[in-house]
Design a protein around this motif. Structure first.
Motif, short mmCIF file in Angstrom:
data_model
loop_
_atom_site.label_atom_id
_atom_site.label_comp_id
_atom_site.label_asym_id
_atom_site.label_seq_id
_atom_site.Cartn_x
_atom_site.Cartn_y
_atom_site.Cartn_z
N ASN A 73 0.84 -1.18 0.00
CA ASN A 73 0.00 0.00 0.00
C ASN A 73 0.89 1.25 0.00
OD1 ASN A 73 -3.04 -0.94 0.81
ND2 ASN A 73 -1.49 -2.25 1.78
N LEU A 74 0.60 2.16 -0.89
CA LEU A 74 1.31 3.44 -0.94
C LEU A 74 0.28 4.57 -0.96
CD1 LEU A 74 4.09 2.76 -3.62
CD2 LEU A 74 4.43 3.04 -1.17
N ALA A 75 0.41 5.49 -0.04
CA ALA A 75 -0.47 6.66 -0.01
C ALA A 75 0.40 7.90 -0.14
CB ALA A 75 -1.26 6.70 1.29
N LYS A 76 -0.03 8.84 -0.98
CA LYS A 76 0.77 10.04 -1.21
C LYS A 76 -0.13 11.26 -1.23
CE LYS A 76 4.25 12.05 -4.29
NZ LYS A 76 5.14 11.80 -5.45
N ILE A 77 0.30 12.30 -0.53
CA ILE A 77 -0.39 13.59 -0.55
C ILE A 77 0.64 14.67 -0.85
CG2 ILE A 77 -2.26 12.92 1.00
CD1 ILE A 77 -0.75 14.31 3.27
N SER A 78 0.20 15.71 -1.52
CA SER A 78 1.11 16.82 -1.83
C SER A 78 0.35 18.13 -1.89
CB SER A 78 1.84 16.57 -3.17
OG SER A 78 0.93 16.55 -4.24
N VAL A 79 1.08 19.20 -1.65
CA VAL A 79 0.51 20.54 -1.73
C VAL A 79 1.52 21.43 -2.44
CG1 VAL A 79 1.41 21.14 0.55
CG2 VAL A 79 -0.48 22.46 -0.41
N GLN A 116 5.42 2.57 14.37
CA GLN A 116 4.62 1.35 14.46
C GLN A 116 3.68 1.21 13.26
OE1 GLN A 116 2.30 1.08 18.04
NE2 GLN A 116 1.77 -1.06 17.73
N GLY A 117 3.69 -0.01 12.69
CA GLY A 117 2.80 -0.32 11.57
C GLY A 117 3.43 -0.10 10.21
N LEU A 118 4.64 0.51 10.16
CA LEU A 118 5.31 0.76 8.90
C LEU A 118 6.65 0.04 8.87
CD1 LEU A 118 4.73 4.61 8.37
CD2 LEU A 118 3.40 2.72 7.44
N GLU A 119 6.93 -0.65 7.74
CA GLU A 119 8.22 -1.31 7.59
C GLU A 119 9.34 -0.30 7.42
OE1 GLU A 119 8.17 -4.21 4.53
OE2 GLU A 119 6.59 -5.44 5.47
N ALA A 142 3.70 7.41 2.18
CA ALA A 142 3.80 6.38 3.22
C ALA A 142 3.48 5.03 2.62
CB ALA A 142 2.87 6.69 4.38
N GLY A 143 4.31 4.04 2.90
CA GLY A 143 4.06 2.68 2.45
C GLY A 143 3.81 1.76 3.62
#
Length: 710
Positions: free
Chosen positions: A162-168, A658-661, A708-709
């Motif tokens: 899972n990869l989530a990305k946000i940008s401004v 926690q929760g992220l590799e 974040a992955g």
């Protein structure tokens, strides 16, 4: 040729100064290209090839969210980006590139609306393959080269990715209406037989500002990226039927639509005052791209002793353009006042099949590739407000068998490849009547056709490990913009079979070059010549609407590149492109006038430096310098005053929690670092009396993103 070599000397000196004295020998990692129909190592292709992998894409997309900006930055013989939704006037080696998504054509040559660069969001792209020069291996459209967007696939084995990305993004002055926001998500997983990948994104773009803090002018006719919203949905599902057989379904839906919150404020070319924007409502439907692409792929690794692949695809494209009370749209029967407002929309529906069978070892060292392609393209251009067709419905169909051979010698140190492709095409046009502005001419339909055989021949010689010499000749073809021709018929008694010259634009591309990949050094140099005896030149008429000229064209260029990994943590690089192009303006059979800025890009030097001083931190600074250009035989008001732009990128891997590799990736980009005020290349070199299309480029902008992955 001598003139071009003299112009290349400064860049050759720069490349020599930045090159190390010696480089240790080391076998490079093999990179495989899929845009050539038969997946093959990059070192086996007798053309210049460039790969924008995901890491480089992330860097460029942090500087600018437009993937066309990123391609233009990395490929120096690609035209400077217009920073608009329209790519009209953008070229590759002075000709048209063919855009693909996993091999599915996105370009629309029959009525070229120049929107094919925006049919997918980068969230769904794994890499971009750029094959320089004309070729016909993918069919119609690649007279300048191929740009293939290869979509993301599921990782092999393991848990869900899972990869989530946000940008401004913000303009330099932090104006309230200058903010842009984007969010995207990718997930994928593979099992024993199944694999799934999916992505979604949404982007809201604010107003762009130039280097002097003025709003950039909005292009209300051709369409704009600023003041727009876009979304993308992507999915890919694969299933392994047996050990050597696999099927895969890919689907992508993309839309971008203007918000229509601004109107154009004309500038003043004589005073060097660029076009600007002001709050206001523009009539009609918003400018938009609405694109659906799908493909079904089947592969069999052992069919009749070879590898077989087949792809069935479809693409549905609608491009809506802004309107106006243009003279072409007027019809006294609808509005006798002469103030009829209308706008157009290009529509194209493609279906096709591509098949390829490849067998190695037919004779020692010989590879044989056979294939048969079919394409059906229905295209028309309608007027949205009144329901009239500006361009009648045209149905283009073609069958194309091809044969490609490759023979290797001396333990694959010498490769000779050659092939032939035969196009059998027909265009069907029903009876139609042109718009009232052209005299409401009745035109009898017809089915013009053509057959064309296209050849290619090339070779690669590995001099020593990591050093290749190559040369090639290839013919690429595309169709003339028949829509522009048909819609402009203004004489009575015409019929399609006699009026329309369907002869394709065939570009003969000759190229020789050298590639070096040894130890920390990668370098290349190439010379090319592209000629077309019956090409296409776009020429603006008195109303600023471009028409098609079928004239002989000749283009020549030199391209240089270098990358030196100075240490494991630091690298520098540069690339340089020189282009010269002429066409036959008087029809006497000889080229005599320079191609203008609508048809060819300026010479360019790109320089960059990359650093990874500590674990988790990486940075890149890049310079693009566009050289002055004048056009012999053209309007001197269209001469180009060059400019230089500097961009900056920095990325940092945050600590894991926690929760992220691994920790999230924080990225920061600055476009136009020095806040340079400039007028875009297209605006400087076209339509010298149009104060409404005198656009400045973007000033300094800041982008901050977090990925974040998990």
């Amino acid at each position: 040729m001598r003139t071009m070599l003299r112009r290349a000397l400064p860049a050759l000196a720069l490349l020599a100064l930045t090159s190390p004295v010696s480089a240790q020998q080391e076998k490079p990692e093999e990179i495989v290209i899929t845009a050539t129909r038969v997946p093959r190592p990059i070192t086996a292709i007798p053309n210049t090839v460039r790969i924008l992998d995901r890491a480089l894409l992330d860097t460029q997309l942090t500087v600018s969210s437009s993937i066309i900006d990123g391609i233009s930055q990395v490929v120096p013989s690609f035209s400077p980006s217009r920073q608009k939704l329209s790519g009209f006037g953008e070229s590759f080696r002075g000709r048209s590139p063919l855009y693909l998504i996993d091999g599915v054509p996105q370009s629309n040559p029959l009525r070229n609306g120049s929107r094919e660069g925006f049919t997918i969001d980068p969230i769904a792209i794994e890499r971009v393959e750029v094959v320089y020069g004309a070729n016909a291996i993918q069919g119609m459209g690649a007279t300048g080269g191929i740009v293939n967007f290869v979509t993301r696939s599921a990782p092999r084995g393991g848990d869900w990715v899972n990869l989530a990305k946000i940008s401004v993004t913000a303009a330099d002055g932090l104006e309230d209406d200058g903010w842009s926001y984007k969010g995207g998500y990718f997930l994928g997983k593979s099992w024993e037989r199944w694999d799934v990948a999916a992505a979604a994104s949404y982007e809201s773009r604010g107003l762009f500002y130039d280097g002097e803090g003025r709003p950039v002018g909005v292009d209300t006719t051709q369409g704009d990226l600023m003041d727009s919203d876009s979304w993308n949905l992507f999915a890919k599902v694969g299933y392994r039927l047996t050990e050597g057989q696999r099927i895969q379904l890919m689907a992508n839906a993309f839309e971008i639509e203007g918000d229509a919150d601004y109107v154009t404020v004309p500038g003043n070319r004589a005073a060097n005052l660029p076009t600007s924007s002001a709050r206001g409502e523009f009539p009609g439907e918003p400018t938009a791209n609405k694109v659906r692409t799908a493909s079904l792929d089947y592969t069999n690794d052992s069919l009749l002793g070879g590898q077989f692949s087949a792809q069935a695809f479809l693409q549905d494209f609608e491009g809506v353009y802004g309107g106006g009370t243009f003279a072409n749209f007027q019809d006294p029967a609808i509005d006798p006042t002469g103030n009829l407002f209308d706008q157009s929309a290009n529509n194209s529906e493609k279906q096709g099949v591509k098949t390829t069978w490849v067998r190695d070892g037919v004779l020692p060292g010989l590879q044989v590739a056979l294939g048969l392609d079919y394409l059906r393209d229905k295209t028309y251009q309608e007027l949205v407000q009144t329901g009239r067709n500006w361009v009648p419905e045209t149905l283009y169909q073609t069958w194309s068998p091809f044969l490609q051979l490759e023979q290797t010698f001396l333990e694959e140190r010498v490769r000779i490849a050659g092939g032939v492709r035969h196009e059998t095409a027909e265009l069907e046009v029903d009876d139609f009547t042109t718009l009232a502005s052209y005299g409401s001419q009745f035109v009898e339909g017809g089915t013009p056709s053509f057959e064309k055989t296209l050849w290619n021949l090339g070779g690669v010689v590995t001099v020593v490990e990591g050093v290749q010499l190559y040369g090639s000749f290839a013919e690429g073809f595309t169709m003339p913009d028949v829509g522009r021709v048909l819609r402009a018929i203004d004489q009575p008694g015409q019929n399609v079979d006699e009026f329309l010259d369907l002869e394709p634009i065939v570009a003969d591309n000759l190229e020789v070059g050298i590639e070096l990949r040894r130890g920390p050094v990668a370098a290349s140099a190439a010379w090319f010549s592209s000629k077309s005896d019956f090409g296409q030149v776009l020429i603006a008429n008195a109303d600023g609407i471009f028409e098609v000229g079928r004239q002989k064209t000749e283009i020549e260029g030199i391209e240089l590149s270098l990358r030196w990994d100075v240490t494991d943590a630091y690298a520098i690089g540069a690339s340089y492109a020189i282009l010269e192009g002429e066409f036959d303006s008087d029809g006497d059979g000889g080229v005599d006038q320079d191609l203008d800025g609508t048809n060819i890009s300026p010479d360019r030097l790109n320089v960059y430096a990359e650093a990874e001083p500590v674990d988790g931190l990486n940075a890149r600074i890049q310079l693009a310098h566009y050289f002055d250009r004048s056009f012999d035989g053209g309007d001197p008001r269209n001469d180009f005053d060059g400019f230089s732009l500097i961009d900056l990128y920095a990325g940092y891997r945050l600590p894991a929690f926690q929760g992220l590799e691994q920790g999230p990736q924080l990225e920061f980009g600055v476009q136009n670092l020095l806040d340079r005020q400039y007028i875009t290349y297209y605006s400087q070199t076209t339509r010298p009396t149009d104060n409404s299309a005198f656009y400045a480029g973007r000033g300094r902008t800041f982008t901050l993103s977090l990925t974040a992955g998990f």
